[in-house]
Design an enzyme around this catalytic site. Structure first.
Site, short mmCIF file in Angstrom:
data_model
loop_
_atom_site.label_atom_id
_atom_site.label_comp_id
_atom_site.label_asym_id
_atom_site.label_seq_id
_atom_site.Cartn_x
_atom_site.Cartn_y
_atom_site.Cartn_z
N CYS A 63 0.82 -1.21 0.00
CA CYS A 63 0.00 0.00 0.00
C CYS A 63 0.86 1.26 0.00
O CYS A 63 1.69 1.45 0.89
CB CYS A 63 -0.90 -0.03 1.24
SG CYS A 63 -1.78 1.52 1.54
N TYR A 195 -5.61 5.53 -8.88
CA TYR A 195 -6.77 4.74 -8.47
C TYR A 195 -8.03 5.18 -9.20
O TYR A 195 -8.86 4.36 -9.59
CB TYR A 195 -6.97 4.84 -6.96
CG TYR A 195 -5.95 4.07 -6.17
CD1 TYR A 195 -6.17 2.75 -5.80
CD2 TYR A 195 -4.74 4.66 -5.80
CE1 TYR A 195 -5.23 2.04 -5.08
CE2 TYR A 195 -3.79 3.96 -5.09
CZ TYR A 195 -4.04 2.65 -4.73
OH TYR A 195 -3.10 1.94 -4.03
#
Length: 322
Positions: A63, A195
């Site tokens: 992440c 994203y």
């Protein structure tokens, strides 16, 4: 990530993350603040005093948001002050897991939980919201202090100076307004922009996100050419590290997996050299785990990669000489 409603796990988190075809990231829920003496933080939050061994980070090596916190923890010399648990890179229907059958996945070293959502409900049994990393946990009160990476890195930057590197300030007061402005642009168009491109539900939403992403990368390339070697001159600060965690993943996953393929990072001479300089900063390379990064993205999003095959390339070495 995963989603909880009133303490109950939901597996349809993605359906709650899009609006008019665009990916919309939900705000973090836990926003308390650690200060050196437990006084109020910048928005009035407080009551958590810094102390060695009291706080624990839950992170994923895959992440980029969690990666920020590991970098600042390392740079500030806090490895022995704030402990860490690392989740498994595969994120399935129950979200981040503490399985240990992958290199450097530690499991939950505090409570032996099986999934990250168990940590959230330990802090708040009726929690409603997304389950994400990083999480900054207080061992003393057994609760989540904060799960917003941008705030966690500022706490690590200043609250623990009695035990870490007080000489290193990644958010210098004289530059704060300029850092905040650049952070906002980079977050919208680059950090979250990849994203928005990858999880878009419509061609229009995808095209808009990709266009903004590369327009911003072009501006950053020009900025570094005009005044590098870092975003604000001679030394890196918070803004550089927030950008770095996206750049280091760009060619390995975002270019192909999220279809951000107008250019590669390697096609930007200034950004590529800049990312390498940051990578070579002492303590940073050890926080970069390409095996976690690629395994997570290519196996955890079946809607984007149905067979879950992890590509062998690109061959990536941020220490090589072109």
């Amino acid at each position: 990530m995963s989603l909880m409603i009133d303490g109950q796990l939901r597996t349809d988190w993605m359906s709650h993350e899009t609006k008019h075809g665009e990916f919309v990231r939900k705000d973090s829920q836990f926003r308390n603040w650690i200060t050196a003496d437990g006084s109020a933080g910048p928005s009035g939050e407080g009551g958590f005093a810094a102390a060695p061994g009291r706080y624990h980070l839950y992170v994923s090596h895959a992440c980029p948001w969690a990666h920020r916190t590991l970098i600042v923890r390392s740079l500030k010399g806090l490895d022995d002050v704030v402990s860490v648990s690392v989740v498994h890179p595969y994120m399935g229907p129950e979200g981040w897991s503490f399985a240990t059958d992958f290199p450097d996945a530690t499991g939950d070293t505090l409570y032996g939980a099986a999934f990250m959502h168990e940590i959230y409900t330990r802090a708040e049994p009726h929690y409603s919201g997304i389950v994400t990393v990083p999480v900054l946990w207080d061992r003393e009160r057994e609760t989540i202090v904060n799960n917003e990476s941008s705030e966690i890195i500022r706490m690590l930057n200043s609250a623990f100076d009695a035990w870490g590197r007080a000489d290193l300030d990644l958010y210098p007061e004289a530059l704060r307004a300029d850092i905040d402005r650049l952070n906002a642009e980079v977050y919208d168009n680059v950090n979250n922009g990849v994203y928005r491109a990858g999880f878009a539900d419509t061609q229009t939403a995808h095209a808009g996100a990709v266009t903004r992403l590369f327009a911003t990368l072009n501006k950053l390339e020009e900025r570094l050419a005009a005044g590098g070697p870092y975003l604000f001159g001679a030394t890196p600060n918070e803004a550089d590290w927030r950008l770095f965690t996206t750049l280091v993943r760009f060619d390995a996953v975002y270019h192909e997996h999220f279809k951000c393929n107008l250019c590669r990072l390697i096609d930007y001479p200034q950004l590529r050299a800049y990312a390498r300089r940051l990578y070579e900063t002492p303590g940073v390379a050890a926080t970069v785990h390409f095996d976690h990064i690629k395994h997570h993205y290519y196996t955890s999003h079946p809607e984007l990669n149905p067979r879950g095959l992890v590509p062998l390339g690109p061959a990536e070495d941020f220490t090589c000489v072109d």
